[in-house]
Design an enzyme around this catalytic site. Structure first.
Site, PDB file in Angstrom:
ATOM      1  N   ASN A 166      -9.939   1.975   9.576  1.00 56.81           N
ATOM      2  CA  ASN A 166      -9.139   1.908  10.877  1.00 56.81           C
ATOM      3  C   ASN A 166      -9.538   2.727  12.090  1.00 56.81           C
ATOM      4  O   ASN A 166     -10.150   2.205  12.873  1.00 56.81           O
ATOM      5  CB  ASN A 166      -7.806   2.349  10.500  1.00 56.81           C
ATOM      6  CG  ASN A 166      -6.657   2.020  11.633  1.00 56.81           C
ATOM      7  OD1 ASN A 166      -6.864   1.691  12.815  1.00 56.81           O
ATOM      8  ND2 ASN A 166      -5.390   2.068  11.268  1.00 56.81           N
ATOM      9  N   THR A 167      -9.477   4.075  11.937  1.00 52.21           N
ATOM     10  CA  THR A 167      -9.687   4.918  13.252  1.00 52.21           C
ATOM     11  C   THR A 167     -11.309   4.797  13.686  1.00 52.21           C
ATOM     12  O   THR A 167     -11.436   4.882  14.742  1.00 52.21           O
ATOM     13  CB  THR A 167      -9.758   6.355  12.707  1.00 52.21           C
ATOM     14  OG1 THR A 167      -8.329   6.644  12.461  1.00 52.21           O
ATOM     15  CG2 THR A 167      -9.926   7.354  13.875  1.00 52.21           C
TER      16      THR A 167
ATOM     17  N   ALA B 183      -9.577   5.930   3.867  1.00 58.53           N
ATOM     18  CA  ALA B 183      -9.455   7.073   4.637  1.00 58.53           C
ATOM     19  C   ALA B 183     -10.723   8.071   4.663  1.00 58.53           C
ATOM     20  O   ALA B 183     -11.400   8.185   3.583  1.00 58.53           O
ATOM     21  CB  ALA B 183      -8.463   8.068   4.180  1.00 58.53           C
ATOM     22  N   GLY B 184     -11.142   8.261   5.986  1.00 62.41           N
ATOM     23  CA  GLY B 184     -12.336   9.107   6.492  1.00 62.41           C
ATOM     24  C   GLY B 184     -13.532   8.343   6.703  1.00 62.41           C
ATOM     25  O   GLY B 184     -14.387   9.107   7.200  1.00 62.41           O
TER      26      GLY B 184
ATOM     27  N   LYS C 284       0.878  -1.159  -0.066  1.00 65.28           N
ATOM     28  CA  LYS C 284      -0.081  -0.076   0.091  1.00 65.28           C
ATOM     29  C   LYS C 284       0.891   1.182  -0.026  1.00 65.28           C
ATOM     30  O   LYS C 284       1.518   1.439   0.857  1.00 65.28           O
ATOM     31  CB  LYS C 284      -0.725   0.053   1.149  1.00 65.28           C
ATOM     32  CG  LYS C 284      -1.940   1.103   1.214  1.00 65.28           C
ATOM     33  CD  LYS C 284      -2.808   1.070   2.502  1.00 65.28           C
ATOM     34  CE  LYS C 284      -3.571   2.484   2.314  1.00 65.28           C
ATOM     35  NZ  LYS C 284      -3.746   3.029   3.651  1.00 65.28           N
TER      36      LYS C 284
ATOM     37  N   GLY D 288      -8.260   9.486   9.251  1.00 63.47           N
ATOM     38  CA  GLY D 288      -8.550   9.546  10.794  1.00 63.47           C
ATOM     39  C   GLY D 288      -9.457  10.555  10.899  1.00 63.47           C
ATOM     40  O   GLY D 288      -9.917  10.716  12.422  1.00 63.47           O
TER      41      GLY D 288
END
Lengths: 394, 257
Positions: free
Chosen positions: B208-209, B186-187, B99, B160
């Site tokens: 993730n976050t 992301a996001g 990645k 995040g």
């Protein structure tokens, strides 16, 4: 953003004006700052370090600071150790244990002694190490640092330094030798107070020190650490404002660089200073929260100068990085005779790295020993890949 | 009903939920999340990975499960550094999958399009399976595809941030034009946003976050799993078209019948 220097911005900002601005901040100024939590706003910062914020909004600030920190860093705390290479110093600073006037045993680690310390820290689990010296440019200079970095590179994935300010060309060389970041605290942004506490030596030159982060940024350093030494200047709120202004200026100018902020408070040492203005625990909390709200991605570290209980209580408020098991004298980790040399300051939290790791886990934090890889600096510690030397594009 | 698997570079993935490994409070929490999500692709930053000492608790979690480890270059600032780190990652973790993350700005972690394109081209030539993280820029995604990327990973919003699909209109264009899988990265802050990305036709999402910062990451992982599956099913079934006005029951062209 102007292409000017921070010195220009600093010189055009009036200390008294800022001091009054902070003093006169109202409750609605603080409330507005808490609502506008995007960060990077200096008028918000002034409100957040004000007396009225301390009196009425400290808990709200702590909550916001905590939430912003968790959002950005999650439940992890990075661990590092300082390694003192030398306590030789040609400056006279009335608050420091290494000050030239102090009749203490001076010691600079040899190559073998550096390796001995490295092995101990490596064995304790550290991957991130901060090299610290006094300021004695005759012996402890760029070539000494360069050699130390090259000796230590195989042991650690991340090496930073807290030493005297250097020239840009010297930083450029040290980055090639594996330097990741530089911590250079202005100590105080109040020029009168600075002159009063820095009596002799190159450190007397306020502007040379103030311009150091820009020399670092200009050669593409990964990380720059800033901070004031709280206790030197009575009006700590205004001092912090200038540190935030400096940070904001640097963040915009050197947008590829990461920044760190430290909050050292004066502690007993063999210095001669009688005029210390103690920063209360409550004030320290306010500072940490105000800086987190100002810069969400800022690395905030809390040193072993602080007591174990205070460090634990500060953990959820915005801290991202901790030292553990620190020794602040050259050769302090080894058992050799050199460990008798004097400390820069007295360590308050003397718990071992293993104890700190256990503590973090018990509080729901993931202790992070390694958050950088030497391959990021184009060093291959463990893999002998000859083709890597020619890798890449240009 | 069985959904088709996702194929990237000749490998098949039943799960279309990819995970990141940062910010968790412990490796135990990460393990629970992976298991509950049924994810088969998990990314780990080379800066955190420590395959040499044998003490890396994240790697232990990953290597003891039947999942694809996807090393990432988070933390590098240019193509040169990314290529070096990629080669070390290939040796250290025994995989040529990567990645590619080049976000030199520490404030918003915005991906550098110029360096990402340069590095993708070089790494593909060097035999890597490259999944580049990039902005939701349709032209850049086509350029990445042209130089051989095996998927593209455009952002929904800053890493995040949990802000969701702020780039939605551009993601739609990217998905419409792509010949490689589009993985929204992301996001994504909640399962409904993952669901929305999948309904739009994303091949997969990476989260993730939203998991690590949840009060119950394990339960949230299951919620995301369900969100991704239902979004994919809706996409496969074909959504009804949306109209801003009522449709006349007597069409204006009825007189032609």
């Amino acid at each position: 953003m102007s292409s000017g220097s921070y010195l220009e911005l600093f010189s055009s900002t009036d200390w008294e004006h800022i001091s009054k601005l902070i003093e006169k901040a109202t409750r609605s100024d603080v409330e507005r700052a808490l609502l506008n939590s995007r960060g990077s706003d200096l008028s918000d910062f002034a409100a957040l370090v004000s007396p009225v914020a301390s009196e009425y909004y400290l808990n709200e600030m702590a909550k916001l600071s905590h939430d912003l920190t968790v959002q950005r860093f999650g439940s992890s705390i990075r661990l590092f150790a300082p390694m003192y290479l030398s306590n030789e110093c040609n400056n006279i600073c009335d608050y420091c244990g290494f000050s030239l006037g102090n009749k203490i045993k001076r010691k600079t680690l040899t190559d073998d002694e550096i390796i001995e310390e490295a092995k101990i820290l490596k064995n304790e689990g550290f991957s991130h190490v901060l090299l610290v010296t006094g300021e004695s440019s005759k012996n402890i200079n760029c070539s000494y640092f360069s050699k130390a970095l090259r000796i230590l590179r195989p042991y650690f994935s991340n090496l930073s330094m807290e030493v005297q300010p250097l020239e840009a060309v010297e930083y450029k060389k040290l980055i090639k030798d594996g330097l990741h970041g530089i911590f250079v605290y202005q100590e105080t942004y109040n020029t009168e107070s600075y002159a009063k506490h820095h009596l002799k030596g190159r450190k007397k030159n306020f502007n040379w020190r103030l311009e150091t982060p820009e020399r670092l940024g200009s050669v593409g350093i990964n990380k720059i650490g800033l901070g004031c030494l709280y206790g030197l200047t009575k009006d700590w709120r205004t001092d912090a404002y200038f540190a935030a202004q400096h940070l904001g200026f640097l963040e915009k100018k050197f947008w590829r660089t990461s920044f760190s902020m430290s909050f050292p408070r004066l502690r007993p040492c063999m210095g001669e200073s009688k005029s210390i203005f103690p920063l209360l625990d409550r004030d320290l909390v306010q500072l940490i929260c105000a800086f987190r709200i100002f810069s969400h991605e800022l690395e905030i570290s809390i040193s072993t100068r602080e007591s174990p209980s205070l460090r634990e209580n500060l953990l959820p408020l915005g801290v991202t990085t901790m030292s553990a098991g620190s020794k602040t004298n050259p050769g302090g980790y080894g058992s050799s005779e050199s460990s008798q040399s004097l400390e820069q300051f007295e360590v308050s939290d003397d718990r071992s790295p293993t104890e700190i790791e256990k503590l973090l886990r018990s509080k729901g934090y993931d202790p992070v020993w390694k958050d950088w890889d030497s391959s990021y600096d184009k060093f291959s510690m463990n893999y002998n890949l000859t083709e890597l030397d020619t890798a890449g594009v240009s | 009903m069985k959904l088709s698997s996702l194929e990237i570079a000749g490998e098949n993935f039943e799960s279309r939920l990819f995970l990141g490994t940062g910010k968790f409070s412990s490796s135990e929490s990460l393990a629970q999340v992976i298991d509950a999500s049924e994810s088969q692709m998990v990314t780990v930053a080379m800066k955190r990975a420590d395959p040499v000492s044998g003490k890396d608790s994240i790697l232990k979690v990953l290597t003891t499960r039947d999942i694809k480890i996807l090393p990432n270059t988070s933390g590098v600032r240019n193509a040169d550094e990314a290529i070096f780190v990629a080669k070390i990652a290939r040796e250290a973790l025994g995989t040529n999958w990567l990645k590619l993350e080049i976000h030199p700005d520490p404030k918003y972690l915005m991906p550098d399009p110029v360096e990402t394109l340069i590095a993708t081209e070089q790494l593909v030539k060097d035999g890597f399976v490259v999944l580049p993280y990039c902005h939701a820029d349709p032209v850049l995604c086509k350029r990445l595809e042209d130089v051989g990327s095996h998927a593209v990973m455009p952002l929904g919003s800053p890493i995040g941030s949990n802000q969701g699909l702020q780039s939605k209109e551009f993601l739609k264009i990217i998905i419409e034009q792509a010949n490689v899988p589009v993985i929204v990265d992301a996001g994504i802050g909640c399962p409904s946003q993952a669901n929305e990305a999948m309904e739009m036709g994303a091949a997969a999402v990476l989260v993730n976050t939203a998991l690590a910062s949840s009060r119950n990451p394990e339960m949230m992982a299951e919620a995301f799993k369900n969100g991704v599956v239902s979004g994919r099913m809706a996409y496969m079934a074909g959504l009804g078209s949306v109209s801003h006005t009522a449709q006349a029951t007597s069409p204006l062209t009825k007189f032609l019948d």
